[in-house]
Write a protein that holds these residues in place. Structure first.
Motif, PDB file in Angstrom:
ATOM      1  N   VAL A 254       4.189   4.706   0.872  1.00 26.57           N
ATOM      2  CA  VAL A 254       4.379   3.861   2.061  1.00 26.57           C
ATOM      3  C   VAL A 254       3.548   4.346   3.249  1.00 26.57           C
ATOM      4  O   VAL A 254       2.918   3.526   3.938  1.00 26.57           O
ATOM      5  CB  VAL A 254       5.875   3.761   2.418  1.00 26.57           C
ATOM      6  N   PRO A 255       3.510   5.646   3.571  1.00 28.91           N
ATOM      7  CA  PRO A 255       2.650   6.083   4.686  1.00 28.91           C
ATOM      8  C   PRO A 255       1.187   5.696   4.474  1.00 28.91           C
ATOM      9  O   PRO A 255       0.483   5.356   5.427  1.00 28.91           O
ATOM     10  CB  PRO A 255       2.827   7.605   4.688  1.00 28.91           C
ATOM     11  N   LEU A 257       0.144   3.012   3.011  1.00 26.49           N
ATOM     12  CA  LEU A 257       0.018   1.585   3.290  1.00 26.49           C
ATOM     13  C   LEU A 257      -0.085   1.330   4.799  1.00 26.49           C
ATOM     14  O   LEU A 257      -0.829   0.441   5.233  1.00 26.49           O
ATOM     15  CB  LEU A 257       1.194   0.815   2.694  1.00 26.49           C
ATOM     16  N   PHE A 258       0.660   2.093   5.596  1.00 27.00           N
ATOM     17  CA  PHE A 258       0.495   2.005   7.052  1.00 27.00           C
ATOM     18  C   PHE A 258      -0.931   2.380   7.444  1.00 27.00           C
ATOM     19  O   PHE A 258      -1.547   1.730   8.297  1.00 27.00           O
ATOM     20  CB  PHE A 258       1.494   2.926   7.763  1.00 27.00           C
ATOM     21  N   ALA A 259      -1.449   3.425   6.819  1.00 27.97           N
ATOM     22  CA  ALA A 259      -2.818   3.852   7.103  1.00 27.97           C
ATOM     23  C   ALA A 259      -3.819   2.767   6.726  1.00 27.97           C
ATOM     24  O   ALA A 259      -4.809   2.545   7.433  1.00 27.97           O
ATOM     25  CB  ALA A 259      -3.127   5.147   6.353  1.00 27.97           C
ATOM     26  N   ALA A 260      -3.565   2.075   5.615  1.00 28.55           N
ATOM     27  CA  ALA A 260      -4.492   1.051   5.143  1.00 28.55           C
ATOM     28  C   ALA A 260      -4.611  -0.101   6.141  1.00 28.55           C
ATOM     29  O   ALA A 260      -5.709  -0.593   6.419  1.00 28.55           O
ATOM     30  CB  ALA A 260      -4.040   0.531   3.778  1.00 28.55           C
ATOM     31  N   VAL A 261      -3.471  -0.546   6.694  1.00 23.52           N
ATOM     32  CA  VAL A 261      -3.516  -1.640   7.660  1.00 23.52           C
ATOM     33  C   VAL A 261      -4.094  -1.151   8.995  1.00 23.52           C
ATOM     34  O   VAL A 261      -4.860  -1.868   9.654  1.00 23.52           O
ATOM     35  CB  VAL A 261      -2.112  -2.250   7.859  1.00 23.52           C
ATOM     36  N   LEU A 374      -2.260  12.669   1.190  1.00 18.47           N
ATOM     37  CA  LEU A 374      -1.093  11.870   0.821  1.00 18.47           C
ATOM     38  C   LEU A 374      -0.996  11.593  -0.675  1.00 18.47           C
ATOM     39  O   LEU A 374       0.098  11.446  -1.218  1.00 18.47           O
ATOM     40  CB  LEU A 374      -1.121  10.524   1.568  1.00 18.47           C
ATOM     41  N   LEU A 375      -2.155  11.519  -1.343  1.00 19.39           N
ATOM     42  CA  LEU A 375      -2.178  11.060  -2.735  1.00 19.39           C
ATOM     43  C   LEU A 375      -2.565  12.127  -3.736  1.00 19.39           C
ATOM     44  O   LEU A 375      -2.417  11.929  -4.938  1.00 19.39           O
ATOM     45  CB  LEU A 375      -3.155   9.877  -2.869  1.00 19.39           C
TER      46      LEU A 375
END
Length: 435
Positions: A254-255, A257-261, A374-375
């Motif tokens: 989820v963090p 995904l925030f970074a992606a947007v 993160l990954l």
């Protein structure tokens, strides 16, 4: 073998620690060789896609194509780049970044030459979109190579150096384009001459770089696995299933995904500046513009901002990338608003344009360092590709919108109002990024 991060956690030192021994010394040498070669190659990548703004006035005059249509041409490249990033990040994880980055450089050079012979919108847009895909073979695969060689404690600085090279690539793209105009060559040569440097960079990268330490008989630095690392490792040999697992690991974070947007809005601001600031300062009399060289302050600020933010995220913020992103994007919004209010020839325009570039592009190194943070390193290329696909998908939406606003209002400074708005949106979203 001792981790390189143990003795180099606060600065880039070329000297290996005594306890590392001969292999440690060799590892450090290869680390720097890979970093510098990757920087050298990417230094020329933007000569293949960021020269477009300087060609817009000439294309508009010779071929009668509107700014909105040319905005769609720019969007076609950015969206093709986004699709390519989504695919090529995972392919870089699977097959290694060295071959892909070199091939992308060579293909982009050829496609730029094809664009230079265009005589209508279709003949420009189709090869320019294909060029977007070729360009996408550079960043994510190169990022994966760096993550293989640089551990967590120094990764922010390594990515900062990588993004600094990308920023200097913008300076090179702007500088070579303006020199072509100064020499009274037409817009077609903007797509022909600068990319010869990109061809040189691609060949050099293939000859100098190896994908990971094991390829030269060295061991990778050990570090704590991030979520998904062990899964990716256990399924490394399972082909398509492994590829799907990588994407599932990425989208489950989820963090991230925030970074992606957030990077989507940041990239919309970045490309709004890169494509339309040259149009703004070239003005109507673009062949005899007295203000065109002002635009060089933008990529110079971008290059230095990227280097600074990587260092700040490692040293001052102790790996807190989200805080750096928030602070830089908030400052970029203020600077862009100031540029919107200033007359084109105002003496404060140069330093404020520099600061706009510094803060708008600076968060890039923090964003890319988030991928392995993160990954995990096993998913770093896939994550970088997904992150970049979001970035360029958003950026593509911005281009025709800005072109249409300029066509409708006749006011090129409107680009700065758009940039100020999207930077605030990105800053707010960055608050959701937590490791």
């Amino acid at each position: 073998m001792s981790s390189a991060a143990d003795s180099h956690d606060s600065n880039f030192s070329m000297e290996p620690s005594p306890e590392r021994g001969e292999k440690g010394e060799l590892f450090r040498t290869y680390q720097w060789r890979v970093l510098l070669a990757t920087m050298f190659c990417y230094l020329f990548f933007y000569t293949g896609r960021q020269t477009f703004g300087f060609a817009i006035p000439g294309i508009e005059e010779e071929l009668g194509i509107s700014k909105e249509t040319l905005g769609w041409a720019s969007a076609a490249l950015l969206w093709a780049y986004a699709v390519g990033q989504f695919i090529n990040g995972a392919l870089g994880d699977r097959f290694g970044g060295r071959r892909m980055m070199s091939l992308g450089a060579m293909l982009s050079c050829g496609l730029n030459w094809i664009v230079s012979f265009g005589t209508n919108a279709t003949e420009l847009i189709v090869p320019w979109a294909a060029n977007g895909y070729a360009q996408s073979m550079g960043w994510a695969p190169g990022s994966r190579v760096l993550s293989n060689w640089w551990g967590h404690a120094e990764r922010g600085k390594a990515y900062g150096a990588y993004v600094f090279a990308a920023g200097m690539s913008s300076v090179l793209a702007f500088g070579t384009s303006m020199l072509i105009l100064e020499c009274n060559l037409n817009w077609r040569w903007i797509f022909r001459l600068p990319v010869l440097l990109l061809l040189l960079g691609g060949v050099s990268y293939y000859l100098l770089v190896r994908d990971k330490p094991e390829e030269v008989g060295l061991e990778s630095e050990s570090e704590e696995d991030a979520p998904g690392d062990s899964d990716a490792t256990s399924h490394e040999g399972s082909g398509f299933r492994s590829l799907i697992r990588r994407y599932l690991n990425v989208f489950a974070c989820v963090p991230f995904l925030f970074a992606a947007v957030a990077i989507g809005f940041q990239s919309m601001a970045r490309y709004g500046l890169l494509i339309w600031v040259p149009v703004h300062f070239l003005g109507e009399d673009w062949k005899n513009s007295d203000t065109k060289w002002i635009s060089i302050a933008l990529p110079i600020g971008m290059a230095l901002g990227a280097m600074a933010s990587g260092w700040i995220s490692d040293v001052w913020m102790k790996g807190n990338r989200s805080r750096v992103i928030f602070l830089f994007m908030s400052a970029a919004s203020v600077c862009a608003a100031a540029m919107f209010l200033l007359p084109k020839s105002h003496p404060l325009g140069i330093p404020i344009l520099f600061l706009t570039g510094f803060f708008a592009y600076g968060p890039q190194s923090a964003f890319w360092a988030l991928c392995p943070d993160l990954l995990g390193r096993k998913n770093a290329g896939t994550g970088t590709g997904v992150l970049n696909s979001f970035a360029y998908a958003f950026a593509g939406f911005g281009e025709p919108i800005i072109g249409r606003l300029i066509d409708g209002s006749g006011n090129t400074s409107i680009v700065f109002a758009v940039v100020a708005t999207v930077c605030i949106a990105g800053a707010i979203l960055s608050l959701g990024i937590r490791k």
